[in-house]
Every structure is written in C-alpha cells, then in structure tokens.
Design a protein around this motif. Structure first.
Motif, PDB file in Angstrom:
ATOM      1  N   SER A   2     -18.507 135.411 -56.550  1.00 52.17           N
ATOM      2  CA  SER A   2     -19.836 135.459 -55.732  1.00 52.17           C
ATOM      3  C   SER A   2     -20.193 136.646 -55.221  1.00 52.17           C
ATOM      4  N   ALA A   3     -21.644 137.965 -55.702  1.00 55.40           N
ATOM      5  CA  ALA A   3     -21.616 138.527 -54.511  1.00 55.40           C
ATOM      6  C   ALA A   3     -22.191 138.075 -53.237  1.00 55.40           C
ATOM      7  N   SER A  64      -6.934 122.917 -58.944  1.00 58.16           N
ATOM      8  CA  SER A  64      -7.970 123.721 -59.087  1.00 58.16           C
ATOM      9  C   SER A  64      -9.004 123.366 -58.930  1.00 58.16           C
ATOM     10  N   ALA A  65      -9.486 122.532 -59.644  1.00 54.94           N
ATOM     11  CA  ALA A  65     -11.421 122.584 -58.926  1.00 54.94           C
ATOM     12  C   ALA A  65     -11.877 123.142 -57.978  1.00 54.94           C
ATOM     13  N   VAL A  66     -11.418 122.837 -56.674  1.00 53.31           N
ATOM     14  CA  VAL A  66     -11.136 123.721 -55.882  1.00 53.31           C
ATOM     15  C   VAL A  66     -11.254 125.149 -54.718  1.00 53.31           C
ATOM     16  N   GLU A  67     -10.061 125.255 -55.898  1.00 56.52           N
ATOM     17  CA  GLU A  67      -9.808 126.945 -56.345  1.00 56.52           C
ATOM     18  C   GLU A  67     -10.866 127.427 -56.962  1.00 56.52           C
ATOM     19  N   GLU A  68     -11.063 126.668 -57.773  1.00 53.54           N
ATOM     20  CA  GLU A  68     -13.014 127.588 -58.394  1.00 53.54           C
ATOM     21  C   GLU A  68     -13.797 127.923 -57.782  1.00 53.54           C
ATOM     22  N   THR A  69     -14.523 126.409 -57.180  1.00 55.29           N
ATOM     23  CA  THR A  69     -15.312 126.260 -56.188  1.00 55.29           C
ATOM     24  C   THR A  69     -15.010 127.389 -54.949  1.00 55.29           C
ATOM     25  N   LEU A  70     -14.270 127.637 -54.160  1.00 55.90           N
ATOM     26  CA  LEU A  70     -13.618 128.473 -53.160  1.00 55.90           C
ATOM     27  C   LEU A  70     -13.921 130.235 -53.677  1.00 55.90           C
ATOM     28  N   ALA A  71     -13.260 130.136 -54.838  1.00 57.46           N
ATOM     29  CA  ALA A  71     -13.654 131.440 -55.795  1.00 57.46           C
ATOM     30  C   ALA A  71     -14.595 131.609 -55.921  1.00 57.46           C
ATOM     31  N   CYS A  73     -17.621 130.499 -54.274  1.00 59.44           N
ATOM     32  CA  CYS A  73     -18.341 130.655 -53.131  1.00 59.44           C
ATOM     33  C   CYS A  73     -18.072 132.077 -52.620  1.00 59.44           C
ATOM     34  N   GLY A  74     -17.484 133.033 -52.772  1.00 59.41           N
ATOM     35  CA  GLY A  74     -17.027 134.444 -52.473  1.00 59.41           C
ATOM     36  C   GLY A  74     -15.670 134.409 -52.096  1.00 59.41           C
ATOM     37  N   HIS A  75     -15.286 133.203 -52.106  1.00 59.82           N
ATOM     38  CA  HIS A  75     -13.099 133.005 -51.302  1.00 59.82           C
ATOM     39  C   HIS A  75     -12.204 132.923 -51.885  1.00 59.82           C
ATOM     40  N   PRO A  76     -12.482 133.548 -52.995  1.00 58.29           N
ATOM     41  CA  PRO A  76     -11.021 133.889 -53.619  1.00 58.29           C
ATOM     42  C   PRO A  76      -9.995 133.715 -53.565  1.00 58.29           C
ATOM     43  N   ASP A  77      -9.487 134.047 -51.655  1.00 58.40           N
ATOM     44  CA  ASP A  77      -8.341 134.287 -51.420  1.00 58.40           C
ATOM     45  C   ASP A  77      -8.086 132.503 -50.341  1.00 58.40           C
ATOM     46  N   GLY A  78      -9.182 131.904 -50.878  1.00 56.10           N
ATOM     47  CA  GLY A  78      -8.941 130.378 -49.852  1.00 56.10           C
ATOM     48  C   GLY A  78      -7.752 129.851 -50.403  1.00 56.10           C
ATOM     49  N   ARG A  79      -7.628 128.606 -49.381  1.00 50.85           N
ATOM     50  CA  ARG A  79      -6.245 128.228 -49.871  1.00 50.85           C
ATOM     51  C   ARG A  79      -6.689 126.678 -49.849  1.00 50.85           C
ATOM     52  N   VAL A  80      -6.067 125.992 -50.785  1.00 49.91           N
ATOM     53  CA  VAL A  80      -5.930 124.100 -50.654  1.00 49.91           C
ATOM     54  C   VAL A  80      -4.955 123.460 -50.080  1.00 49.91           C
ATOM     55  N   ARG A  81      -5.455 123.118 -49.329  1.00 43.94           N
ATOM     56  CA  ARG A  81      -3.713 121.919 -48.777  1.00 43.94           C
ATOM     57  C   ARG A  81      -3.778 120.671 -48.317  1.00 43.94           C
ATOM     58  N   GLN A  82      -2.447 120.570 -48.789  1.00 45.72           N
ATOM     59  CA  GLN A  82      -2.696 118.564 -48.955  1.00 45.72           C
ATOM     60  C   GLN A  82      -2.008 118.112 -47.505  1.00 45.72           C
ATOM     61  N   VAL A  83      -3.210 117.007 -47.356  1.00 41.60           N
ATOM     62  CA  VAL A  83      -2.305 116.292 -45.813  1.00 41.60           C
ATOM     63  C   VAL A  83      -2.784 115.064 -45.518  1.00 41.60           C
ATOM     64  N   LEU A  84      -1.104 114.645 -45.669  1.00 38.04           N
ATOM     65  CA  LEU A  84      -0.433 113.061 -45.711  1.00 38.04           C
ATOM     66  C   LEU A  84      -1.242 112.413 -44.717  1.00 38.04           C
ATOM     67  N   SER A  85      -1.055 113.153 -43.595  1.00 35.32           N
ATOM     68  CA  SER A  85      -0.996 111.813 -42.495  1.00 35.32           C
ATOM     69  C   SER A  85      -2.646 112.862 -41.066  1.00 35.32           C
ATOM     70  N   PRO A  86      -3.589 111.319 -41.075  1.00 30.03           N
ATOM     71  CA  PRO A  86      -3.726 110.242 -41.223  1.00 30.03           C
ATOM     72  C   PRO A  86      -3.445 110.766 -42.575  1.00 30.03           C
ATOM     73  N   PRO A  87      -3.099 109.210 -43.861  1.00 31.14           N
ATOM     74  CA  PRO A  87      -3.098 108.760 -44.563  1.00 31.14           C
ATOM     75  C   PRO A  87      -4.330 108.584 -45.410  1.00 31.14           C
ATOM     76  N   TRP A  88      -4.573 108.786 -46.329  1.00 32.04           N
ATOM     77  CA  TRP A  88      -6.190 108.244 -46.838  1.00 32.04           C
ATOM     78  C   TRP A  88      -5.905 106.402 -47.052  1.00 32.04           C
ATOM     79  N   SER A  89      -7.036 105.989 -46.108  1.00 35.96           N
ATOM     80  CA  SER A  89      -7.104 104.825 -46.788  1.00 35.96           C
ATOM     81  C   SER A  89      -8.881 104.203 -47.211  1.00 35.96           C
ATOM     82  N   THR A  90      -8.809 103.310 -47.847  1.00 35.26           N
ATOM     83  CA  THR A  90     -10.340 102.665 -48.403  1.00 35.26           C
ATOM     84  C   THR A  90     -11.775 102.784 -47.358  1.00 35.26           C
TER      85      THR A  90
END
Length: 167
Positions: A2-3, A64-71, A73-90
C-alpha cells in the motif's frame, strides 16, 4: 504494498472482517479470535490471535490471511502471534456472530452467565435448533464437519444440525 500505512484501527477492522476458513459466514472478529492489534515494543504492528482450540487446522490459513492484510495495509513487517492465555471460549462469539451462525444452520452454545469461579451452567433444555427454534434437541454425533463442531438432532422437526462446541 500500500502507498500509505493504515492506522491500527483500520488494520483491526480489516482483520476482524476476514472470514474464518472453516466458517466463512463469520468474520474473525465476530468469532472472537482477534485478541489485539497494536504496535509491539519495537514499534512493529502485531496482531494477536487466539485459536479456537490447540491444533486448529485453520490456523495456518488465518495467519496467512492476516499477514496478507498487514502487507496490504502498508505493514509488510507486521507480525502475527498466537495467544493461548486466556484461552478462547464460545463466550467470545459476538451476538452478531451467533446470529450469522444460526442463519447458516449452526447452533452456537449459549453464552455462559456464571462468572469465573462461579457455578457451572448446565443446559437442561438442550441446544436451540437453528431450523425451528425448539430446545428439544439431543446429541447425534460428537464429530461434525470441523473439529470444533458436533452434530445434534432436533426431536421436534427431526433435522440434524452442526453445533459449535464450547471450550
């Protein structure tokens, strides 16, 4: 690339709108998978996601979809990190997300009403059928179309339907 660089709020909105690979009728935001979107200590924009369960086979596609979105949006160096705590719930599924799931014949579990450490909610009336609304349902199979789903059967309309299993 992105410009211009999108703001953190724009990136969050775009990431939350990404469809879940296994449940494409619902975005990652409505599913409650997006934990945070913020610059890390080094100033790089980081998106934290909480998988619905450990070993979720959709996680590489989501990342992969989040990384593509970051790129985009002009953030090609952006990172995606998994967070396990607190765990996901419905409980993290938004009301709009619950409506979208039900509109597509998937019954999400009811949100918990008890606080942390409180009494355990027991649903004696069953899960509401997304076809007719009856709570006269019962388990049909512990295995659904995805690992996070089971199959239930409505004794009123006799239809089977997927049920998004709680954590």
């Amino acid at each position: 690339m992105s410009a211009r660089r999108c703001s953190t709020e724009e990136v969050r909105a775009r990431v939350e709108a990404l469809p879940d690979p296994e449940l494409p009728m619902i975005g990652l935001g409505d599913l409650g998978v997006v934990h945070s979107v913020a610059p890390d200590a080094d100033g790089v924009l980081e998106v934290e996601i909480t998988p619905t369960f450990l070993g979720c086979p959709a996680l590489p596609a989501i990342t992969s979809a989040v990384e593509e979105t970051l790129a985009a949006c002009g953030h090609p160096d952006g990172r995606v990190r998994q967070v396990l705590s607190p765990p996901w719930s419905t409980d993290r599924i938004t009301p709009a997300g619950r409506e979208k799931l039900a509109a597509h014949g998937i019954a999400p579990p009811a949100p918990a009403t008890a606080g942390a450490g409180g009494p355990v909610l027991v649903e004696l009336g069953g899960v509401s059928c997304p076809h007719c609304g009856s709570r006269a349902t019962r388990p049909h199979s512990p295995f659904g179309a995805t690992r996070c789903q089971s199959v239930r059967r409505c004794t009123a309309c006799r239809e089977t339907f997927p049920h998004l299993s709680g954590v």
